[in-house]
Design a protein around this motif. Structure first.
Motif, PDB file in Angstrom:
ATOM      1  N   ILE A 267       0.912  -1.233  -0.072  1.00 17.08           N
ATOM      2  CA  ILE A 267       0.001  -0.109  -0.070  1.00 17.08           C
ATOM      3  C   ILE A 267       0.804   1.373   0.056  1.00 17.08           C
ATOM      4  CG2 ILE A 267      -1.712   1.361   1.192  1.00 17.08           C
ATOM      5  CD1 ILE A 267      -2.590  -1.422   2.570  1.00 17.08           C
ATOM      6  N   GLY A 268       0.564   2.131  -0.745  1.00 17.07           N
ATOM      7  CA  GLY A 268       1.373   3.270  -0.992  1.00 17.07           C
ATOM      8  C   GLY A 268       0.427   4.801  -1.203  1.00 17.07           C
ATOM      9  N   PRO A 269       1.090   5.798  -1.178  1.00 20.36           N
ATOM     10  CA  PRO A 269       0.271   6.971  -1.058  1.00 20.36           C
ATOM     11  C   PRO A 269      -0.039   7.421  -2.415  1.00 20.36           C
ATOM     12  CG  PRO A 269       2.758   7.628  -0.778  1.00 20.36           C
ATOM     13  CD  PRO A 269       2.619   6.143  -0.774  1.00 20.36           C
ATOM     14  N   GLY A 270       0.758   7.059  -3.281  1.00 19.23           N
ATOM     15  CA  GLY A 270       0.224   7.480  -4.734  1.00 19.23           C
ATOM     16  C   GLY A 270       0.863   6.967  -5.692  1.00 19.23           C
ATOM     17  N   PHE A 271       0.818   7.331  -6.992  1.00 18.07           N
ATOM     18  CA  PHE A 271       1.209   6.792  -8.010  1.00 18.07           C
ATOM     19  C   PHE A 271       3.040   7.308  -7.993  1.00 18.07           C
ATOM     20  CE2 PHE A 271      -2.760   7.530  -9.787  1.00 18.07           C
ATOM     21  CZ  PHE A 271      -3.160   6.266 -10.545  1.00 18.07           C
ATOM     22  N   PRO A 272       3.850   6.176  -8.096  1.00 15.33           N
ATOM     23  CA  PRO A 272       5.060   6.615  -7.834  1.00 15.33           C
ATOM     24  C   PRO A 272       5.770   7.796  -8.640  1.00 15.33           C
ATOM     25  CG  PRO A 272       4.819   4.503  -8.990  1.00 15.33           C
ATOM     26  CD  PRO A 272       3.519   4.951  -8.671  1.00 15.33           C
ATOM     27  N   LEU A 273       6.617   8.450  -8.139  1.00 19.60           N
ATOM     28  CA  LEU A 273       7.174   9.641  -8.694  1.00 19.60           C
ATOM     29  C   LEU A 273       8.135   9.264  -9.963  1.00 19.60           C
ATOM     30  CD1 LEU A 273       8.129  12.105  -6.058  1.00 19.60           C
ATOM     31  CD2 LEU A 273       6.653  12.690  -8.040  1.00 19.60           C
ATOM     32  N   GLY A 274       8.036   9.498 -11.102  1.00 15.49           N
ATOM     33  CA  GLY A 274       9.097   9.049 -12.229  1.00 15.49           C
ATOM     34  C   GLY A 274       8.499   9.809 -13.583  1.00 15.49           C
ATOM     35  N   SER A 275       9.260   9.603 -14.494  1.00 13.02           N
ATOM     36  CA  SER A 275       9.214  10.072 -15.913  1.00 13.02           C
ATOM     37  C   SER A 275       8.728   8.853 -16.731  1.00 13.02           C
ATOM     38  CB  SER A 275      10.339  10.945 -16.565  1.00 13.02           C
ATOM     39  OG  SER A 275      10.380  11.326 -17.880  1.00 13.02           O
ATOM     40  N   ALA A 276       7.590   9.128 -17.352  1.00  9.72           N
ATOM     41  CA  ALA A 276       6.976   7.992 -18.372  1.00  9.72           C
ATOM     42  C   ALA A 276       6.982   6.600 -17.555  1.00  9.72           C
ATOM     43  CB  ALA A 276       7.718   7.899 -19.459  1.00  9.72           C
ATOM     44  N   ASN A 277       6.704   6.544 -16.548  1.00  9.35           N
ATOM     45  CA  ASN A 277       6.975   5.242 -15.602  1.00  9.35           C
ATOM     46  C   ASN A 277       5.713   4.412 -15.299  1.00  9.35           C
ATOM     47  OD1 ASN A 277       6.061   7.486 -13.773  1.00  9.35           O
ATOM     48  ND2 ASN A 277       6.886   6.268 -12.034  1.00  9.35           N
ATOM     49  N   ILE A 278       4.378   5.191 -16.106  1.00 11.02           N
ATOM     50  CA  ILE A 278       3.239   4.492 -15.799  1.00 11.02           C
ATOM     51  C   ILE A 278       2.377   4.560 -17.061  1.00 11.02           C
ATOM     52  CG2 ILE A 278       0.977   4.928 -14.874  1.00 11.02           C
ATOM     53  CD1 ILE A 278       2.098   6.661 -12.490  1.00 11.02           C
ATOM     54  N   LEU A 279       2.077   3.187 -17.280  1.00  8.25           N
ATOM     55  CA  LEU A 279       1.201   2.880 -18.846  1.00  8.25           C
ATOM     56  C   LEU A 279      -0.090   2.733 -18.379  1.00  8.25           C
ATOM     57  CD1 LEU A 279       1.582   2.085 -21.916  1.00  8.25           C
ATOM     58  CD2 LEU A 279       1.795   0.089 -21.093  1.00  8.25           C
TER      59      LEU A 279
END
Length: 316
Positions: free
Chosen positions: A216-228
């Protein structure tokens, strides 16, 4: 793309004659395209497979809306392998991938530049893409595991001119784990807590703020183009009855539909005094804007931009 129809516009302005029908039919797609360009978004229903930046927030705004279906969201990335140029006669080499074509560029020691474009649509899995790349002299592909051979190339992350000559390689990046998400508004999605979600992303590194036990985490992980994000968004367009096809109002917001009619009316009215609008009849009717700057259409859109801004994509 046509954001209105001849019948609907004529009903809007109370027009009964047919003398301007050809001109209106020519204007509708031109005005529709210019409105879409101003709004900086797609308007027609389209399915997207988009890499987006993680913000650290549990809520993520997507570029296209209204969101109609959310098929899958993958958090984080994994490296499936890499591409390199091993030719002794190449001094520089790079790889680019725009989602459609994978481009192999090389500069020989004699200064000769060569680019080979490979349409990824003909190589639907990584093993066939590997074969296509290695058919180009001097290029090779290494996959980190045989398990990646059947991974779909449609899910590869875009590559921007990555160096691919020793000691550099151009990595082939795939999405990591899917995660439960829900739609919370027409343009936003929210990350759901999950007791059995992934515990880390990007080759096993733990994302700051995620609980390694529960995932469980607080949000979408920080990153550049790291979520599809794989989703469908947009509006169905209005249509008039034709043959066996029933008429449809479409799903364009009433306010935007009104603006389309107002802009079209403004442009049509300007034909009486604006020399940028030209039409002529030689055999079949034809219509065109002058080569200057399509001033009538752009001017009409500019006059309505305050209202159009309500539907414009937010640029961050």
């Amino acid at each position: 793309m046509e954001l209105t129809t001849l019948t609907r516009f004529k009903q809007f302005v109370g027009m009964t004659g047919t003398s301007q029908d050809a001109l209106i039919l020519a204007l509708i797609p031109q005005i529709s395209d210019q409105i879409a360009k101003y709004l900086k978004r797609d308007l027609v229903v389209t399915t997207y497979l988009s890499w987006v930046d993680g913000t650290g927030s549990p809520i993520l705004r997507l570029e296209q809306w209204p969101i109609l279906s959310l098929y899958n969201v993958f958090l984080g990335t994994e490296t499936a392998g890499y591409i390199e140029n091993t030719s002794a006669t190449v001094s520089r080499a790079s790889v680019s991938f725009d989602g459609t074509n994978l481009s192999l560029t090389e500069i020989s020691t004699a200064g000769v530049v060569k680019t080979t474009d490979l349409p990824v649509g003909t190589s639907k899995i990584l093993s066939t893409l590997k074969t296509a790349i290695e058919a180009v002299s001097g290029w090779s592909v290494t996959l980190n595991s045989a398990d990646y051979e059947t991974e779909p190339t449609s899910m590869l992350r875009p590559i921007y001119a990555a160096s691919a000559v020793d000691p550099d390689t151009a990595d082939l990046i795939l999405p990591d784990n899917p995660f439960p998400i829900k739609i919370i508004s027409e343009d936003m999605i929210e990350l759901l807590d999950s007791g059995n979600g992934p515990v880390g992303f990007g080759g096993g590194s733990i994302v700051e703020g995620f609980d390694a036990t529960t995932g469980i985490g607080p949000g979408f992980p920080l990153g550049s183009a790291n979520i599809l994000v794989y989703y469908k968004a947009g509006y169905t367009l209005p249509s008039d009855a034709a043959g066996e096809t029933p008429a449809s109002d479409g799903t364009l917001p009433p306010g935007l539909a009104l603006l389309v009619h107002q802009i079209l009316q403004d442009v049509l009215s300007s034909t009486k005094y604006n020399s940028n609008l030209q039409s002529e009849s030689i055999g079949n009717y034809s219509y065109s804007l002058s080569a200057q700057d399509k001033g009538a259409v752009l001017s009409a859109i500019n006059n309505r931009k305050k209202d159009l801004d309500l539907y414009k994509r937010i640029m961050i």
